[in-house]
Design a protein around this motif. Structure first.
Motif, PDB file in Angstrom:
ATOM      1  N   ALA A 190       0.348  -1.212  -0.153  1.00  0.00           N
ATOM      2  CA  ALA A 190      -0.300   0.224   0.014  1.00  0.00           C
ATOM      3  C   ALA A 190       0.631   0.907   0.226  1.00  0.00           C
ATOM      4  O   ALA A 190      -0.200   2.027   0.224  1.00  0.00           O
ATOM      5  N   THR A 191       2.190   1.531  -0.143  1.00  0.00           N
ATOM      6  CA  THR A 191       3.342   2.006  -0.025  1.00  0.00           C
ATOM      7  C   THR A 191       3.998   2.775  -0.982  1.00  0.00           C
ATOM      8  O   THR A 191       3.639   1.767  -1.934  1.00  0.00           O
ATOM      9  N   ASP A 192       4.674   3.243  -1.920  1.00  0.00           N
ATOM     10  CA  ASP A 192       5.025   4.206  -2.986  1.00  0.00           C
ATOM     11  C   ASP A 192       5.740   4.223  -3.500  1.00  0.00           C
ATOM     12  O   ASP A 192       6.788   2.938  -4.524  1.00  0.00           O
ATOM     13  N   ILE A 193       6.848   4.536  -2.278  1.00  0.00           N
ATOM     14  CA  ILE A 193       8.465   4.484  -2.289  1.00  0.00           C
ATOM     15  C   ILE A 193       8.616   3.419  -1.667  1.00  0.00           C
ATOM     16  O   ILE A 193       8.553   3.514  -0.286  1.00  0.00           O
ATOM     17  N   ARG A 194       9.347   2.759  -1.576  1.00  0.00           N
ATOM     18  CA  ARG A 194       9.972   1.251  -0.670  1.00  0.00           C
ATOM     19  C   ARG A 194      11.476   0.983  -0.348  1.00  0.00           C
ATOM     20  O   ARG A 194      12.325   1.219  -1.694  1.00  0.00           O
ATOM     21  N   ILE A 195      12.377   1.317   0.616  1.00  0.00           N
ATOM     22  CA  ILE A 195      13.770   1.272   1.055  1.00  0.00           C
ATOM     23  C   ILE A 195      13.989   0.515   2.284  1.00  0.00           C
ATOM     24  O   ILE A 195      12.744   0.356   2.932  1.00  0.00           O
ATOM     25  N   ALA A 196      14.515  -0.862   2.025  1.00  0.00           N
ATOM     26  CA  ALA A 196      14.445  -1.969   2.331  1.00  0.00           C
ATOM     27  C   ALA A 196      16.616  -1.923   3.004  1.00  0.00           C
ATOM     28  O   ALA A 196      16.784  -1.679   2.257  1.00  0.00           O
ATOM     29  N   ALA A 197      16.201  -2.169   4.763  1.00  0.00           N
ATOM     30  CA  ALA A 197      17.779  -2.402   5.126  1.00  0.00           C
ATOM     31  C   ALA A 197      18.010  -4.067   4.586  1.00  0.00           C
ATOM     32  O   ALA A 197      17.228  -4.669   3.951  1.00  0.00           O
ATOM     33  N   ASP A 198      19.289  -4.339   4.032  1.00  0.00           N
ATOM     34  CA  ASP A 198      19.317  -5.122   3.265  1.00  0.00           C
ATOM     35  C   ASP A 198      19.430  -6.461   4.342  1.00  0.00           C
ATOM     36  O   ASP A 198      19.829  -7.634   3.425  1.00  0.00           O
ATOM     37  N   HIS A 199      18.913  -6.420   4.986  1.00  0.00           N
ATOM     38  CA  HIS A 199      19.044  -7.620   5.599  1.00  0.00           C
ATOM     39  C   HIS A 199      17.632  -8.718   5.437  1.00  0.00           C
ATOM     40  O   HIS A 199      17.242  -8.684   6.540  1.00  0.00           O
ATOM     41  N   ALA A 230      14.023  -8.923  -3.884  1.00  0.00           N
ATOM     42  CA  ALA A 230      12.779  -8.028  -3.619  1.00  0.00           C
ATOM     43  C   ALA A 230      13.241  -6.911  -4.889  1.00  0.00           C
ATOM     44  O   ALA A 230      12.370  -6.327  -5.761  1.00  0.00           O
ATOM     45  N   LEU A 231      14.956  -6.360  -4.475  1.00  0.00           N
ATOM     46  CA  LEU A 231      14.280  -5.487  -5.693  1.00  0.00           C
ATOM     47  C   LEU A 231      15.226  -6.242  -6.780  1.00  0.00           C
ATOM     48  O   LEU A 231      14.485  -3.769  -8.084  1.00  0.00           O
ATOM     49  N   ALA A 232      15.221  -7.416  -7.267  1.00  0.00           N
ATOM     50  CA  ALA A 232      15.391  -7.369  -8.274  1.00  0.00           C
ATOM     51  C   ALA A 232      13.932  -7.720  -9.299  1.00  0.00           C
ATOM     52  O   ALA A 232      13.909  -7.193 -10.269  1.00  0.00           O
ATOM     53  N   VAL A 245      10.646  -3.778  -3.531  1.00  0.00           N
ATOM     54  CA  VAL A 245      11.175  -2.629  -3.183  1.00  0.00           C
ATOM     55  C   VAL A 245      12.115  -1.437  -3.580  1.00  0.00           C
ATOM     56  O   VAL A 245      12.400  -2.256  -5.493  1.00  0.00           O
ATOM     57  N   SER A 246      12.261  -0.366  -3.894  1.00  0.00           N
ATOM     58  CA  SER A 246      13.020   1.031  -4.782  1.00  0.00           C
ATOM     59  C   SER A 246      14.001   0.601  -4.455  1.00  0.00           C
ATOM     60  O   SER A 246      15.292   1.256  -5.434  1.00  0.00           O
ATOM     61  N   GLU A 247      14.537   0.553  -3.231  1.00  0.00           N
ATOM     62  CA  GLU A 247      15.643   0.160  -2.776  1.00  0.00           C
ATOM     63  C   GLU A 247      16.930  -0.712  -1.989  1.00  0.00           C
ATOM     64  O   GLU A 247      15.766  -0.515  -0.843  1.00  0.00           O
ATOM     65  N   VAL A 248      17.673  -0.571  -1.492  1.00  0.00           N
ATOM     66  CA  VAL A 248      18.340  -1.802  -0.669  1.00  0.00           C
ATOM     67  C   VAL A 248      19.397  -1.233  -0.146  1.00  0.00           C
ATOM     68  O   VAL A 248      20.530  -0.132  -1.531  1.00  0.00           O
ATOM     69  N   VAL A 249      19.071  -1.172   1.274  1.00  0.00           N
ATOM     70  CA  VAL A 249      20.697  -0.032   1.703  1.00  0.00           C
ATOM     71  C   VAL A 249      20.654  -0.637   3.208  1.00  0.00           C
ATOM     72  O   VAL A 249      20.099  -1.700   3.821  1.00  0.00           O
ATOM     73  N   PRO A 250      21.997  -1.324   3.907  1.00  0.00           N
ATOM     74  CA  PRO A 250      22.612  -0.993   4.756  1.00  0.00           C
ATOM     75  C   PRO A 250      22.098  -0.639   5.916  1.00  0.00           C
ATOM     76  O   PRO A 250      20.921   0.369   6.170  1.00  0.00           O
ATOM     77  N   PHE A 251      21.730  -1.292   6.875  1.00  0.00           N
ATOM     78  CA  PHE A 251      20.520  -1.047   8.153  1.00  0.00           C
ATOM     79  C   PHE A 251      21.151   0.462   8.695  1.00  0.00           C
ATOM     80  O   PHE A 251      20.003   1.291   8.809  1.00  0.00           O
TER      81      PHE A 251
END
Length: 268
Positions: A126-135, A181-183, A187-193
């Protein structure tokens, strides 16, 4: 301690799922408080963007707290407080927390700080931009329990992802990691926590620099035209564009560009 916290930071609303000791699962209190938080974001004209995240370093949301919510709905136990009474009295609350009924047209950013399982994966759709921690991990394990992911995933996921990716998540029940999930485009982006908070702030700050009426028209058009025929979709798009062009913000933007200054958008 409340199950959901809502912190207003200027034009931003930061909503935190706040049951880290219970994997940020949604109990009765969380259902009602999250529905109220979304409504407050919707009603507050000063809020231009919402950021949704979970407390702690392990879990974004591991779905509904079935041990507490299901017995309440089935009548196996009686409500223990006014919040649970309200949950029983308003059967639309589960749809409200997943924004399945009235859409929230203000942008929503998900800062996914850990596992998003079951209802957690459904909520982020239900969200638009999704940034995920790498774990972070994502899964819809409901079929393994003899149930279905009926909080939006059976409709949303195949519209948001290519069919084969959506079906892998919906039918397989196995978790996927953040890189997968990024591939897939989940999600929009994956970054370190350690960078998650800063990246969410970056996106939220950027949204607040845009014209709010324009952003809402963009999101409304994307939602409303997703399954329309091309001709009808373009007609709807032009209606939304024309309405925005009549706004004061549409005059302020070119003036600010001409004057080489930052525009002061007021949502008017």
């Amino acid at each position: 301690m409340t199950a959901i916290t809502l912190e207003k930071r200027g034009q931003q609303a930061w909503i935190t799922l706040n049951r880290p000791q219970a994997k940020n699962m949604l109990d009765g209190d969380a259902f009602v408080e999250l529905a109220d938080a979304w409504q407050e974001v919707r009603d507050d004209d000063d809020i231009r963007v919402a950021v949704l995240t979970g407390a702690g370093k392990e879990d974004f949301c591991c779905g509904g707290d079935l041990g507490k919510v299901i017995p309440l709905w089935t009548g196996a136990r009686q409500p223990e407080n006014p919040v649970e009474e309200r949950l029983l009295a308003d059967p639309a609350i589960p749809e409200k927390i997943m924004l399945k009924g009235e859409p929230l047209l203000k942008p929503i950013i998900a800062a996914i700080n850990g596992r998003a399982l079951g209802g957690g994966t459904e909520l982020l759709q239900a969200t638009d931009i999704r940034i995920a921690a790498d774990h972070a991990q994502f899964a819809l394990p409901e079929p393994k329990l003899g149930i279905v992911p009926g909080a939006g995933s059976m409709v949303r996921l195949a519209r948001q992802l290519p069919w084969a990716h959506a079906m892998r998540i919906l039918l397989g029940g196995e978790p996927i990691n953040a890189a997968e999930a990024l591939a897939m485009g989940l999600v929009s982006e994956v970054v370190p926590f350690g960078e998650l908070q800063a990246r969410a702030e970056h996106y939220a700050d950027n949204v607040c620099r845009q014209a709010p009426l324009a952003l809402q028209a963009i999101k409304r058009t994307a939602l409303e035209t997703h399954t329309l025929p091309w001709t009808d979709a373009f007609h709807y798009e032009m209606e939304q564009a024309a309405a925005v062009m009549m706004s004061q913000d549409a005059r302020e933007g070119p003036r600010a560009f001409r004057d080489k200054r930052q525009p002061q958008f007021k949502g008017e």
